[in-house]
Design an enzyme around this catalytic site. Structure first.
Site, mmCIF file in Angstrom:
data_model
loop_
_atom_site.group_PDB
_atom_site.id
_atom_site.type_symbol
_atom_site.label_atom_id
_atom_site.label_comp_id
_atom_site.label_asym_id
_atom_site.label_seq_id
_atom_site.Cartn_x
_atom_site.Cartn_y
_atom_site.Cartn_z
ATOM 1 N N HIS A 1 -3.853 7.003 1.346
ATOM 2 C CA HIS A 1 -4.111 5.701 0.774
ATOM 3 C C HIS A 1 -5.578 5.290 0.810
ATOM 4 C CE1 HIS A 1 -4.045 1.458 -0.137
ATOM 5 N NE2 HIS A 1 -4.000 1.298 1.192
ATOM 6 N N CYS B 1 0.789 -1.258 -0.166
ATOM 7 C CA CYS B 1 0.144 0.040 0.016
ATOM 8 C C CYS B 1 0.779 1.325 -0.081
ATOM 9 C CB CYS B 1 -0.655 -0.034 1.370
ATOM 10 S SG CYS B 1 -1.979 -1.518 1.344
ATOM 11 N N ASN C 1 -9.884 -0.584 -2.459
ATOM 12 C CA ASN C 1 -8.639 -0.598 -2.125
ATOM 13 C C ASN C 1 -7.689 -1.199 -3.132
ATOM 14 O OD1 ASN C 1 -6.045 -0.644 -0.997
ATOM 15 N ND2 ASN C 1 -6.714 -1.404 1.054
HETATM 16 O O1 UT7 Z 1 -4.444 -1.358 2.419
HETATM 17 C C1 UT7 Z 1 -4.141 -2.323 3.223
HETATM 18 C C2 UT7 Z 1 -4.356 -2.274 4.724
HETATM 19 N N1 UT7 Z 1 -5.569 -2.667 5.131
HETATM 20 C C3 UT7 Z 1 -6.236 -2.014 5.837
HETATM 21 O O2 UT7 Z 1 -5.996 -1.009 6.186
HETATM 22 C C4 UT7 Z 1 -7.502 -2.983 6.230
HETATM 23 C C5 UT7 Z 1 -7.714 -2.505 7.982
HETATM 24 N N2 UT7 Z 1 -9.038 -3.156 8.574
HETATM 25 C C6 UT7 Z 1 -10.137 -3.008 8.102
HETATM 26 O O3 UT7 Z 1 -10.355 -2.063 7.207
HETATM 27 C C7 UT7 Z 1 -11.201 -4.014 8.839
HETATM 28 O O4 UT7 Z 1 -10.853 -4.572 9.907
HETATM 29 C C8 UT7 Z 1 -12.262 -4.899 7.865
HETATM 30 C C9 UT7 Z 1 -13.004 -3.877 6.885
HETATM 31 C C10 UT7 Z 1 -11.373 -5.608 7.037
HETATM 32 C C11 UT7 Z 1 -12.972 -5.767 8.922
HETATM 33 O O5 UT7 Z 1 -13.843 -5.074 9.702
HETATM 34 P P1 UT7 Z 1 -13.946 -5.186 11.002
HETATM 35 O O6 UT7 Z 1 -14.792 -4.253 11.598
HETATM 36 O O7 UT7 Z 1 -12.420 -5.142 11.682
HETATM 37 O O8 UT7 Z 1 -14.483 -6.690 11.209
HETATM 38 P P2 UT7 Z 1 -13.864 -7.956 11.815
HETATM 39 O O9 UT7 Z 1 -12.737 -8.592 10.877
HETATM 40 O O10 UT7 Z 1 -13.591 -7.741 13.201
HETATM 41 O O11 UT7 Z 1 -15.195 -8.880 11.664
HETATM 42 C C12 UT7 Z 1 -16.489 -8.871 11.981
HETATM 43 C C13 UT7 Z 1 -17.493 -9.463 11.924
HETATM 44 C C14 UT7 Z 1 -16.740 -11.070 12.055
HETATM 45 O O12 UT7 Z 1 -17.995 -11.946 12.350
HETATM 46 P P3 UT7 Z 1 -18.314 -12.241 13.928
HETATM 47 O O13 UT7 Z 1 -16.901 -13.138 14.272
HETATM 48 O O14 UT7 Z 1 -18.334 -11.123 14.682
HETATM 49 O O15 UT7 Z 1 -19.534 -13.263 13.866
HETATM 50 C C15 UT7 Z 1 -16.476 -11.377 10.361
HETATM 51 O O16 UT7 Z 1 -16.627 -12.892 10.242
HETATM 52 O O17 UT7 Z 1 -17.576 -9.507 10.474
HETATM 53 C C16 UT7 Z 1 -17.600 -10.809 9.767
HETATM 54 N N3 UT7 Z 1 -17.170 -10.164 8.267
HETATM 55 C C17 UT7 Z 1 -18.055 -10.217 7.210
HETATM 56 N N4 UT7 Z 1 -19.390 -10.252 7.379
HETATM 57 C C18 UT7 Z 1 -19.943 -9.803 6.196
HETATM 58 C C19 UT7 Z 1 -16.167 -10.184 7.776
HETATM 59 N N5 UT7 Z 1 -15.912 -9.858 6.877
HETATM 60 C C20 UT7 Z 1 -17.389 -9.795 5.979
HETATM 61 C C21 UT7 Z 1 -17.970 -9.558 5.031
HETATM 62 N N6 UT7 Z 1 -19.191 -9.453 5.074
HETATM 63 N N7 UT7 Z 1 -17.454 -9.254 3.712
#
Ligand code: UT7
Length: 349
Positions: free
Chosen positions: A276, A114, A306
């Site tokens: 970014h 990134c 992204n």
């Molecule tokens: O450019 C490279 C650098 N990358 C980044 O900067 C990414 C940084 N991180 C993020 O943007 C966020 O962490 C994400 C958008 C990737 C994820 O969001 P989050 O709020 O951190 O969600 P999480 O990973 O903690 O997951 C929460 C819940 C989980 O379910 P449970 O365990 O609470 O039942 C996941 O399984 O959301 C679920 N989940 C989804 N649900 C629907 C994860 N991905 C999805 C999805 N659709 N696509």
């Protein structure tokens, strides 16, 4: 003192628009979840057998060269930033050199994910300030869609990323109020695997403990692309989203402040911040943390997702095309991502 200016900028995104709704047809996700957590509404996906990271990069480069008023013969160095190269090796730099019919110039590929574009800008700046090169082509390009896990298992990664390319032509300038003021690069490898794609790799089976070890099925060679690996579908990027998020919201403001302090400027002096496009929530947090207005920040992750190394040049190009970047403006570029690596650049347009 001689500085480095952006003489021309271009972008290319594939035509194929993939909405959140489209993704719900292949995995268990929803438009509401994706928009709420990331701000993304749609992204572009490359067309198979047509677009590649190199061809998209070359197209963005063509547009940047046209705007800079230079031809392929004028370019004296290529820097190509990507995490999704056409080939494991050689890198995309030489593919662009070939495609655009350039001379036997140097072509450097960098792997800073990134923050690849900001790292590339810093490298180019050093070459230009020393007088070594006069027309550097810097490209950030990605084709994520060919290598993501679009099953529900990979949804936390695959809904975020999109394909596209951005490029700039960099030249020296002796204008007192133009060009790159400073660049600031950082890394911390302690969490290298938090956002990684370990396979296929030359790691010889010695892997970070959260990545499943793979037993080679032959005594030599095979690059650890074993049947076991294929059976387990373990050839995809891994991301600990919350860990990346937490680090990003600290490092983005920190590295922007570092650039401002170095130049005895403050956040109110920034005409436009191009962060970014990792996640709209991260960009909004950074905006708030620095006390910037919405007009001072350009975001377009809503439409492109992204695009890692391509996201900063795509957003900058779009902002420039919209007339949001004018001569003399103070522009700040900032990025954070896998490595972790992060960086910023302050420049006068
Ligand atoms: O450019 C490279 C650098 N990358 C980044 O900067 C990414 C940084 N991180 C993020 O943007 C966020 O962490 C994400 C958008 C990737 C994820 O969001 P989050 O709020 O951190 O969600 P999480 O990973 O903690 O997951 C929460 C819940 C989980 O379910 P449970 O365990 O609470 O039942 C996941 O399984 O959301 C679920 N989940 C989804 N649900 C629907 C994860 N991905 C999805 C999805 N659709 N696509």
């Amino acid at each position: 003192m001689m500085r480095t200016k952006i003489a021309g900028i271009g972008m290319y995104v594939p035509e194929n628009v993939v909405t959140n709704e489209d993704l719900t047809k292949v995995m268990d996700t929803s438009d509401a979840w994706i928009q709420e957590r990331t701000g993304i509404r749609e992204r572009r996906f490359a067309t198979r057998f047509e677009d590649t990271t190199a061809t998209m990069g070359a197209e963005a480069a063509r547009r940047a060269m046209e705007r800079a008023g230079v031809t392929a013969a004028d370019i004296d160095f290529i820097i190509f930033a990507t995490l999704s190269p056409d080939y494991y090796f050689p890198g995309c730099g030489v593919l662009v050199q070939r495609q655009l019919g350039m001379g036997e110039i140097g072509a450097l590929d960098i792997r800073n994910q990134c923050s690849g574009f900001v790292y590339g800008l810093s490298i180019a700046d050093q070459f230009i300030k020393t007088g070594m090169y006069k027309n550097i082509l810097l490209i950030g390009s990605e084709t994520h869609s060919y290598a993501l896990d679009f099953s529900t298992r990979g949804r936390n990664v695959s809904v975020i990323f999109g394909d596209g390319a951005g490029a700039v032509v960099l030249q020296p300038t002796d204008h007192p109020n133009q060009g790159i003021l400073s660049t600031h690069l950082h890394s911390d490898g302690n969490d290298a695997e938090s956002l990684s794609m370990p396979n296929p790799g030359f790691h010889g089976g010695k892997l970070w403990d959260k990545v499943k070890p793979v037993q080679p099925d032959q005594p030599y060679g095979g690059m650890f692309i074993t049947q076991d690996l294929l059976d387990k579908d373990d050839l995809y990027p891994y991301m600990d989203g919350p860990a990346v998020f937490k680090k990003a919201v600290v490092k983005f403001p920190e590295v922007i402040r570092e650039a401002l302090t170095k130049n005895q400027l403050s956040a109110k002096d920034i005409s436009l911040l191009i962060p970014h496009q990792a996640n709209l929530r991260i960009a909004q947090f950074v905006q708030q943390e620095l006390g910037l207005s919405a007009e001072q920040v350009h975001n377009n992750i809503q439409r492109y997702g992204n695009t890692t190394a391509a996201s900063v040049p795509i957003a900058l190009c779009e902002a420039w095309e919209l007339g949001k970047v004018k001569e003399g403006d103070l522009v700040c570029l900032a990025a954070f991502g896998s490595g972790f690596t992060w960086g910023s650049a302050l420049l006068r347009w």
